[in-house]
Design an enzyme around this catalytic site. Structure first.
Site, mmCIF file in Angstrom:
data_model
loop_
_atom_site.group_PDB
_atom_site.id
_atom_site.type_symbol
_atom_site.label_atom_id
_atom_site.label_comp_id
_atom_site.label_asym_id
_atom_site.label_seq_id
_atom_site.Cartn_x
_atom_site.Cartn_y
_atom_site.Cartn_z
ATOM 1 C CD GLU A 80 -2.542 2.660 -3.808
ATOM 2 O OE1 GLU A 80 -2.777 3.887 -3.740
ATOM 3 O OE2 GLU A 80 -3.188 1.810 -3.151
ATOM 4 C CG HIS A 81 -0.292 6.135 -0.544
ATOM 5 N ND1 HIS A 81 -0.825 7.284 -0.005
ATOM 6 C CD2 HIS A 81 -1.252 5.191 -0.417
ATOM 7 C CE1 HIS A 81 -2.045 7.037 0.446
ATOM 8 N NE2 HIS A 81 -2.336 5.764 0.213
ATOM 9 C CG HIS A 97 -1.815 1.158 1.348
ATOM 10 N ND1 HIS A 97 -1.772 1.990 2.442
ATOM 11 C CD2 HIS A 97 -2.745 1.685 0.514
ATOM 12 C CE1 HIS A 97 -2.656 2.969 2.281
ATOM 13 N NE2 HIS A 97 -3.263 2.811 1.127
ATOM 14 C CD GLU A 115 -5.430 5.325 2.719
ATOM 15 O OE1 GLU A 115 -4.209 5.563 2.563
ATOM 16 O OE2 GLU A 115 -6.111 4.669 1.911
#
Lengths: 444, 444
Positions: free
Chosen positions: A69-70, A66, A146
């Site tokens: 991905e950022h 993740h 998040e």
């Protein structure tokens, strides 16, 4: 065209479905490209898929899928983060990314003329990201925000807890996709780089595109974009196929049908409503039972005419939101029943949820329900096909999950063959698989 | 075709836009029908609109608009609640309803062959609902669950509080759309029936449809459906046009630009994040400034390349979610800046949010930003036009809000005429309108 066209010929360049214009080819480097040309629109939906998700992380890299991905949005040798953001914004396109348990997807939807730009930017991101420690420091804070947002959403926490309880909190597939605050806080840029080097390779890359595009032009653009970022694309390289769990079913049920005997996993929070997740192990994404499961879920909790909606909301007014759900992975799966209600009603709602599945396992479903469910699935499919994004997603699932092409008509034929006894039998099996009850909300 | 074709000729049956196939006619009873035929799809999106929302409720009927919307799904003389639910489910269609401050919408999306069914069901619901006390008793509980769910969502509570504070908690437009627990608990079936009788009339009804449909056939189906439910549709009846606030602007600013002087409206809840809503009165839905506002919002907080996203998330990592928003009604409007962050950062984020607007009012925007914003708006429009639902919604807005037709090209021409000084001037005006700061979350 054979219905079970499998994707094990590495050099294949085939028209998978002439009627629908679906074509697949393996490009140099083992990159797979699946397209469906549709000249009735003036746009295209594009997806770049890596068959890598949180369950593929090494434990010491937890959260890295993740975070990576950022970070791919944070700049390359040719583009700043602002350049990447501007590229899609200035043409009114959509672009984003999704990290899941078994894949990562970077996607965009743009007008026809902007397809070359979109391919250039997306290939730049996945080949030439700078992955600097400074970018990780900033993005770590964004990811912690998040996670804080997710922590404040009871349906997010409840669902993740349910998945983890059913699949096993210590298993790779049971872990939360984004990692924990502790994982993310301790993540080092070298973990992210190692994860990138291990998985972001031509032979892992699948590209799907639907809309106003030409397959060969797209193959050219893609090859040029990947080479520009430094990927060497050697002729004759084979795609990497992940081991398939074809036909596998989930773990054996851990308890019988006595839902009352399942100790609730209770997360107490001050709130107006309790959120209830009740279920257990189900079937995998590739199980042959998945078509029967679609029908079962439609009858049980798939719409306003479903049993759960009618019996719990329409007739008794006990909930606003009530439905059933499933998740399927390559070797395991799960099913669940969900409702949210004010705390005094929790016990009654739990009993009603469980009773609906148990009763379906005992008495089956009516022919009217069977026919309605098939109509619902067929109509939903047909309406979904008018949207290039959903077709782009279907091509990705075909390649990553199934490894073989199935046309929409063939899928619908499988649905039409489902009969009422099969639904009853599957309901009975699931009814014996209840293992987990998660409740999040105020004390009763 | 004149660009300012106004809808004040009650007998009109006109092709509003031959190039796009948009046609409008006034049917017997004053029912208005707007369609756009598109044979590239095999489906249609349909909407039945009443220009009645929560702000039109008599105080003694508060909550009745939303309760009525729920009750219309609970059965008619010809259909049970289950029949209504089944009708759309069994063909895989979508159907739902929305209650807003100034309108109520019942909509559906179905395959072409199911359009007659959809019109039959939707007209049955709005003409022949039983509105029984028993249905209200059940649905009251469902609505109370819906309000409980909203109460548990900090962004829902924060946004409603912000709207109410800016527009005035004691005004009809400032009240929450669904009413309060107290309103809903005390609602009587006679209140709902009175609200229905007052507003659900042929001369209030607007129907919009986009897709694989024929205008004249739809007019026939609609007339037949409404008559079947007992509505008398008299020839020559005129539509009711609500008074337009054309060109009106919002209330005068209540404070100057000194955001620090605005006392925060704080709602303390245990949570990980604070949600911040900062803004004030803006412009109405019909203001000529709305095109300038679109450009301003795109530059300020409309995408990943916007100033708020870049400066607060990308560069500083202070938030995951950060954006700007507006709402426009027939005579008033508002603007807002939103971010969510962990509590220690709240003060810094508030200052950064306010500073972005203030700085834009002082220094304006660059030509690159202007050009990017126009590209974004144009591209988003073009991609949106590939979706029949969004076009159906646009036709409803044209009829209910504007009362005159504007083609997409004309709207885009207005956008293209916006210049940087106009954006700076509007930013300066909004910057002087800051009146309200709502924060919901834990104590710092």
């Amino acid at each position: 065209m054979p219905s079970d066209l499998a994707f094990d010929d590495p050099t294949s360049d085939v028209m998978l479905d002439a009627a629908s214009g679906v074509r697949r080819s393996v490009l140099p480097g083992g990159v797979r490209l699946l397209t469906q040309t549709d000249r009735s629109v003036r746009s295209a939906s594009l997806g770049l898929w890596l068959p890598v998700g949180s369950r593929d992380e090494r434990p010491e890299h937890a959260g890295s899928t993740h975070a990576l991905e950022h970070l791919l949005f944070k700049g390359t040798g040719r583009r700043t983060a602002m350049d990447i953001a501007t590229a899609f914004d200035e043409v009114g396109g959509d672009s984003n990314a999704v990290t899941a348990k078994e894949h990562t997807l970077y996607y965009g939807r743009v007008r026809s003329a902007d397809v070359p730009m979109a391919i250039d930017v997306l290939t730049d991101m996945i080949t030439a990201s700078l992955l600097t420690p400074e970018a990780l420091e900033t993005e770590r804070e964004v990811i912690l925000e998040e996670l804080a947002m997710a922590e404040d959403d009871p349906t997010d926490v409840g669902y993740e807890t349910f998945l983890s309880d059913v699949l096993g909190p210590d298993t790779a597939v049971g872990r939360p996709v984004g990692g924990t605050v502790s994982n993310v806080s301790s993540l080092d840029i070298e973990d992210v780089r190692a994860h990138y080097r291990e998985h972001y390779r031509p032979d892992n890359l699948v590209v799907t595109a639907v809309g106003d595009i030409d397959h060969d032009e797209l193959a050219e653009l893609l090859g040029a974009g990947l080479r520009r970022g430094g990927w060497s694309l050697e002729s004759g390289s084979l795609p990497t196929h992940r081991p398939s769990g074809a036909g596998a079913v989930g773990p054996a049920p851990t308890v019988g049908a006595d839902v009352g005997a399942i100790a609730p996993h209770r997360l107490v929070r001050p709130a107006e409503q309790n959120h209830i997740y009740l279920g257990g192990p189900g079937i995998s994404a590739v199980s042959e039972d998945r078509h029967t499961l679609s029908v079962l879920m439609s009858v049980l909790g798939g719409g306003m005419s479903s049993r759960l909606f009618q019996h719990i909301r329409e007739q008794r007014g006990l909930a606003y939101s009530v439905y059933s759900f499933t998740a399927g992975y390559r070797d395991v799966g799960l099913f669940g029943l969900y409702a949210a209600c004010r705390p005094g009603r929790t016990g009654q709602v739990v009993d009603l949820l469980a009773a609906e599945l148990t009763q379906m396992g005992a008495d089956g479903i009516g022919e009217d329900e069977l026919s309605r469910a098939k109509g619902q699935i067929t109509g939903t499919f047909a309406l979904g096909l008018e949207d290039t994004s959903s077709r782009m997603g279907r091509l990705g699932t075909i390649e990553l999950v199934h490894g073989r092409y199935t046309s929409v008509d063939e899928t619908l034929a499988k649905i039409s063959q489902v009969d009422a006894p099969a639904v009853r039998d599957l309901a009975a099996r699931l009814g014996e698989s209840f293992s987990t009850r998660v409740e999040i909300g105020p004390d009763a």
